[in-house]
Structures are given as structure tokens and as C-alpha cells.
Design an enzyme around this catalytic site. Structure first.
Site, PDB file in Angstrom:
ATOM      1  CD  GLU A 151      75.966 -21.695  50.851  1.00 21.36           C
ATOM      2  OE1 GLU A 151      76.020 -21.382  49.638  1.00 21.36           O
ATOM      3  OE2 GLU A 151      76.972 -21.799  51.563  1.00 21.36           O
ATOM      4  CG  HIS A 153      75.565 -25.302  48.567  1.00 24.59           C
ATOM      5  ND1 HIS A 153      75.983 -26.525  48.119  1.00 24.59           N
ATOM      6  CD2 HIS A 153      76.589 -24.437  48.345  1.00 24.59           C
ATOM      7  CE1 HIS A 153      77.211 -26.417  47.634  1.00 24.59           C
ATOM      8  NE2 HIS A 153      77.595 -25.165  47.749  1.00 24.59           N
ATOM      9  CG  ASP A 183      75.458 -21.942  45.722  1.00 21.67           C
ATOM     10  OD1 ASP A 183      75.394 -22.457  44.593  1.00 21.67           O
ATOM     11  OD2 ASP A 183      76.535 -21.712  46.298  1.00 21.67           O
ATOM     12  CD  GLU A 268      80.360 -19.764  46.463  1.00 23.93           C
ATOM     13  OE1 GLU A 268      80.869 -20.063  47.546  1.00 23.93           O
ATOM     14  OE2 GLU A 268      79.165 -20.030  46.184  1.00 23.93           O
TER      15      GLU A 268
END
Length: 302
Positions: A151, A153, A183, A268
């Protein structure tokens, strides 16, 4: 018109929402209640008996998938280069950890695996052996039809050597079984007040500046869109008027649509941990994202 998004939820969103970790069936029930069709999990944290779940747990997993009509989307995993403190993993050991999780993801029906590699810096530059771990598992991933996707991030932005390294690997190998996971926390453009159960003070802001948001321009998504295979729809707080207090969803949705993305948006939630709050927050996010997608498709996207 581009294709529609597919909506899912990470079970991580619901950690401690009852004041203690909810059961697997609780998570299935709340995910299905949003109208989502996909479920994302953390392998080590949510597979009983990981990495070799017993028959009883496996039977429950597949029964719940059938009962709630959910599709396994992404399984999160780790390649821990410092599992022994006196040395880093060898290439063979790291590749074996990744293979272990590919086997499990396949057994559970997942088509995406997020490996989190050990990092060498605060901007999340992965350890040097990550390419060898992945390359040794490309044939296995192809056999199982699973895409491995580290990811992007915060605090890593899109224009960064980490992203360039992953893209260079894809181009060099020509693989269809390694891609990027984005993300959406990278688009955060306002400071957080809480990070999970932690209230953020000035000392935390000083040492973890990404908590204030790294504010990546959503337009930059178009530069990497062809490599993106999965999106974790990170968020922290959506108010009663369906306004996200940290993520600018309108330009994000616009960029995703114009880029032709039609994959998963997997919620998330990483906001304040309080009983029932995550359940309500995930519902709000799904209403908000579907509203914005509908307006874009209908041409009423102001």
C-alpha cells in the site's frame, strides 16, 4: 461512463467497537448491513489458528461468506524482516513468509494480498530484499490468480521513490500479479484530533507530522492509475451532514472516475474508538461515497 466501484469493508474498521473485539460473524453482519459486497481482513489478527486455521474455523468462514453473500477481497499480511532481533530475514525466509500468506489467501478465496514489508525510514522506504521476496513468488501468485499489492500509505506520497520502485518492478517483470494499493489517507488535508483511541497532542504532531495530513493532490492518482489494483478507503470522521472532516472525497472520486478505476473501495475506519462509533461511521461513509458516485455518473457532480 466508467464502470461502477465495488464497495467493501475492512474488518479492521470495527476493532474494539463493542468495547472488545467483535466476533467474526458480528463483522460480517455489519459489513453486509452497509450494502457492501466485499470483506477485507488482517490475516494474523483475524484468522483463528493463523497461518493454519482448523476445519471448524474454515467451515465457519465459508458458511458466513455464503450466508451474508460477501466476497473475500484483500488479505493483509506482513513480511517481518526483524522477526529475529539479532539479524534480518534472509531472502529465502522472507520469500517463504510471503508464500505462506499466498497459500492462506488462496484457501480463503482472496484475490488480493497486501504484504507489508519492513521499512528503513520514516517515509516507509521498504527493505532492500522486498523485490526478491516478490519475484520468487510471482509464479505462485499467478497459479492462485492473486495480485500482491503493497500500500501507498501516509507519510509516503504518490510522487516518491517508494512508488517509483514498485512501478519499476512491474515494468521490469511485466507481471500482472503485483500492483499498487492506494490508501486514501494520503489525501487527508486537515489535522486529526484522534488517531484510533489516541487523542493527538502537540508532541505527537511534531514527531508524526503525517497526522496533520500530507495532502496529496487527488489529480496525481491519474499518473499511477494503470498500476492501481485496490483502494483502501481510509477515513477518520464523517459528521451527521455526511461531510468528511479530513478527506476531500469529491475531488478524490472525480479523479478515480476520470482515471477509469472500477475496483474495490474498501472502508478502513481509523477514527476515535468508542462503542458503536465505527459501525455508524462506516455506514455514513458508504452513503457518502455512493452519493458522490451517483452524482458523477448522472452528471450532477457540482
Amino acid at each position: 461512463m466508467t464502470g461502477s466501484f465495488k464497495y467493501g469493508v475492512s474488518t479492521y474498521s470495527y476493532v474494539n467497537d463493542y468495547g472488545s473485539i467483535m466476533t467474526l460473524e458480528d463483522a460480517f453482519d455489519h459489513i453486509a448491513d452497509t450494502g457492501a459486497t466485499g470483506i477485507e481482513i488482517l490475516g494474523e489478527g483475524q484468522v483463528e489458528g493463523y497461518p493454519e486455521p482448523g476445519k471448524e474455523w474454515l467451515d465457519l468462514w465459508f458458511a458466513l461468506l455464503d450466508r451474508y453473500q460477501l466476497e473475500p477481497t484483500n488479505m493483509c499480511s506482513w513480511v517481518d524482516m526483524r522477526i529475529t532481533l539479532n539479524r534480518n530475514l534472509t531472502v529465502e525466509e522472507g520469500a517463504a513468509e510471503l508464500a505462506r500468506d499466498l497459500h492462506l489467501a488462496h484457501r480463503l478465496g482472496f484475490k488480493f494480498l497486501r504484504p507489508k514489508f519492513g521499512v528503513l525510514s520514516h517515509d516507509l522506504i521498504p527493505e532492500a530484499n522486498w523485490e526478491a521476496y516478490v519475484e520468487r513468488n510471482l509464479d505462485l501468485a499467478a497459479k492462485y490468480d492473486i495480485v500482491m499489492c503493497p500500500e501507498i500509505h501516509a507519510p509516503t506520497p504518490i510522487k516518491h521513490q517508494v512508488v517509483d520502485g514498485y512501478i519499476d518492478f512491474i515494468e521490469r517483470t511485466g507481471t500482472k500479479h503485483f500492483g499498487l494499493m492506494v490508501d486514501t489517507g494520503i489525501f487527508q488535508n486537515k489535522p486529526l484530533t484522534h488517531w484510533g483511541s489516541h487523542q493527538i497532542n502537540e508532541e505527537a504532531r511534531k514527531h508524526m507530522e503525517f497526522l496533520n495530513g500530507i495532502a496529496v493532490n487527488p489529480e496525481e492518482f491519474l499518473d499511477i492509475a494503470k498500476y492501481v489494483v485496490f483502494i483502501q478507503a481510509k477515513f477518520h470522521d464523517i459528521d451527521e451532514n455526511l461531510e468528511d472532516l479530513h478527506i476531500p472525497w469529491k475531488p478524490v472520486i472525480s479523479a478515480l472516475k476520470r482515471a477509469g478505476y472500477s475496483g474495490w473501495l474498501s472502508s478502513e475506519y481509523e477514527g476515535l474508538r468508542a462503542p458503536w462509533r465505527a459501525i455508524d461511521q462506516v455506514r455514513r461513509q458508504h452513503v457518502l461515497l455512493r452519493k458522490l458516485e451517483r452524482e458523477y455518473d448522472e452528471g450532477t457532480f457540482a
